[in-house]
Design a protein around this motif. Structure first.
Motif, PDB file in Angstrom:
ATOM      1  N   HIS A  39      76.675  18.434 -36.483  1.00 25.21           N
ATOM      2  CA  HIS A  39      77.540  19.023 -37.476  1.00 25.21           C
ATOM      3  C   HIS A  39      77.459  20.654 -37.293  1.00 25.21           C
ATOM      4  O   HIS A  39      77.552  21.378 -38.103  1.00 25.21           O
ATOM      5  CB  HIS A  39      76.788  18.898 -38.888  1.00 25.21           C
ATOM      6  N   GLU A  62      81.592  21.634 -32.632  1.00 20.21           N
ATOM      7  CA  GLU A  62      82.915  21.865 -32.884  1.00 20.21           C
ATOM      8  C   GLU A  62      83.210  23.334 -32.695  1.00 20.21           C
ATOM      9  O   GLU A  62      82.509  24.297 -33.375  1.00 20.21           O
ATOM     10  CB  GLU A  62      83.414  21.523 -34.183  1.00 20.21           C
ATOM     11  N   ARG A  93      81.356  20.592 -41.925  1.00 16.21           N
ATOM     12  CA  ARG A  93      81.650  19.274 -41.070  1.00 16.21           C
ATOM     13  C   ARG A  93      81.066  17.919 -41.696  1.00 16.21           C
ATOM     14  O   ARG A  93      79.925  17.938 -42.094  1.00 16.21           O
ATOM     15  CB  ARG A  93      80.947  19.738 -39.729  1.00 16.21           C
TER      16      ARG A  93
END
Length: 405
Positions: A158, A259, A397
């Protein structure tokens, strides 16, 4: 793992995705959200039921102190092994995933799923690595994450990492290169929508090189998931001691899936987190701030609150991070002298209303411009805890992609 370039701080990964799972049940919001909302997590439990899900691969922080953490970690690790043994996953080799996340408000945030080299990251306040923490790390929040990761056969992120790319060259190139739809579905619990496409081969390698190029001191800054990444770093340093230099070059534990998001993406929004003091004596609040907090030179405007009164002063600090740090120190010193407690409040109106109560006072912190984050981290290190918020809870996320460790 092929084509591993050791000078690339963010690079393609061998990414695991579920083969046939119900993706709405599979994908669950980050463990550190809705930490006081029993109804949210009860609804998630009901929605998932017995289906394969990332809910079974993590421990929501809502349950910390409510469950045996050691037993929970062992159960998570066992479930990870079962999912691997039962062929739940398909592996997308040496790839990025270009992700388009439609937020509940309708805006679309673009991201790139890949892996961070933990050798290029250090969360200590005096770090000089190209990947930096943006928030002070609370060491006692790391053990539950370390317990899970230390013996885990896989990871899932996350973690969100910011790239400072005002011209948006990286994401534009990623969007052009993306092909091969991997997933496209609505997220559970009002989280919006997510769509992912693959980037692989020489195109992915060229994109990794573009991300790592340049001579700026801070290339990437952690936006969300700082404590999860810090736990990954601790686990890697432990394992590294048992490896030869050759083994350490490419060991899976050296990397962490994350990410990457351009901080200048219009869908990325920052909001200040204000300070309100409760059950204290606010009678000297304005005078104390003028004496202890006010700047002679550099600083930023903050708004002091007490009763129905407001007063704007210039708070000292060479960067916005230092300003927030000085406000935090002032608030703690005031509590030490006058008693009371502090809370961290999202929203100007709510902070103003709370500070009007008897025995309360507070301070509204300034809005941080996107361009200030990297320069502040480089100038004065990580921000104090609760300095700013990135979007709302459901914007965070969702767990989805995994990687073998």
């Amino acid at each position: 793992m092929c084509n591993l370039q050791m000078n690339q701080i963010f690079r393609p990964a061998d990414i695991l995705l579920p083969k046939q799972a119900d993706m709405q049940c599979w994908s669950v919001i980050a463990c550190d959200q809705f930490t006081s909302d029993a109804a949210y997590w009860a609804a998630v439990e009901q929605a998932v039921g017995g289906a394969p899900s990332t809910l079974r691969l993590m421990l929501p922080e809502f349950y910390l102190s409510k469950r045996d953490e050691a037993a929970a970690a062992a159960e998570i690790q066992q479930t990870m092994r079962r999912y691997l043994d039962n062929d739940v996953f398909t592996e997308i080799e040496h790839s990025f995933i270009f992700l388009e996340r439609t937020l509940p408000c309708g805006s679309v945030r673009r991201g790139l799923i890949g892996m961070i080299d933990l050798e290029a990251y250090d969360y200590s306040p005096d770090s000089s690595t190209p990947i930096r923490a943006t928030e002070g790390t609370v060491e006692d929040r790391l053990p539950p994450r370390v317990k899970v990761r230390r013996a885990a056969p896989l990871e899932m992120p996350h973690i969100m990492v910011f790239l400072n790319d005002p011209d948006d060259g990286v994401m534009q190139r990623a969007e052009t290169a993306a092909n091969g739809l991997l997933y496209d579905f609505d997220l559970m619990m009002g989280g919006g929508h997510v769509r992912g496409q693959r980037i692989y081969g020489a195109t992915a390698d060229a994109l990794a090189a573009q991300i790592s190029e340049g001579n700026t001191a801070v290339k990437l800054a952690i936006g969300d998931g700082n404590h999860s990444l810090a736990a990954a770093r601790k686990c890697w340093l432990e394992k590294k001691q048992r490896l030869t230099p050759e083994q350490a070059e490419s060991d899976p534990a050296r990397f962490a899936l994350a990410e990457l998001v351009n901080i200048h993406d219009p869908a990325v929004t920052f909001a200040p987190i204000h300070r309100v003091l409760f059950e204290t004596d606010p009678s000297t609040w304005f005078d104390a701030a003028a004496q202890q907090l006010a700047a002679d030179g550099e600083g930023r405007d903050v708004i002091l609150l007490s009763g129905g009164r407001q007063k704007t002063i210039r708070a000292k600090g060479a960067s916005i991070g230092e300003v927030i740090g000085n406000v935090e120190q002032f608030c703690k010193a005031y509590l030490a002298a006058h008693g009371g407690t502090i809370d961290y409040i999202h929203g100007d109106d709510e902070a103003v209303q709370l500070a009007q109560r008897s025995g309360c006072c507070g301070v509204l912190l300034p809005q941080m411009e996107k361009g200030e984050l990297f320069s502040s981290v480089e100038c004065s290190g990580p921000f104090p805890k609760k300095s700013f918020s990135i979007g709302l809870g459901r914007d965070k996320r969702y767990y989805l992609e995994c990687r073998k460790l």
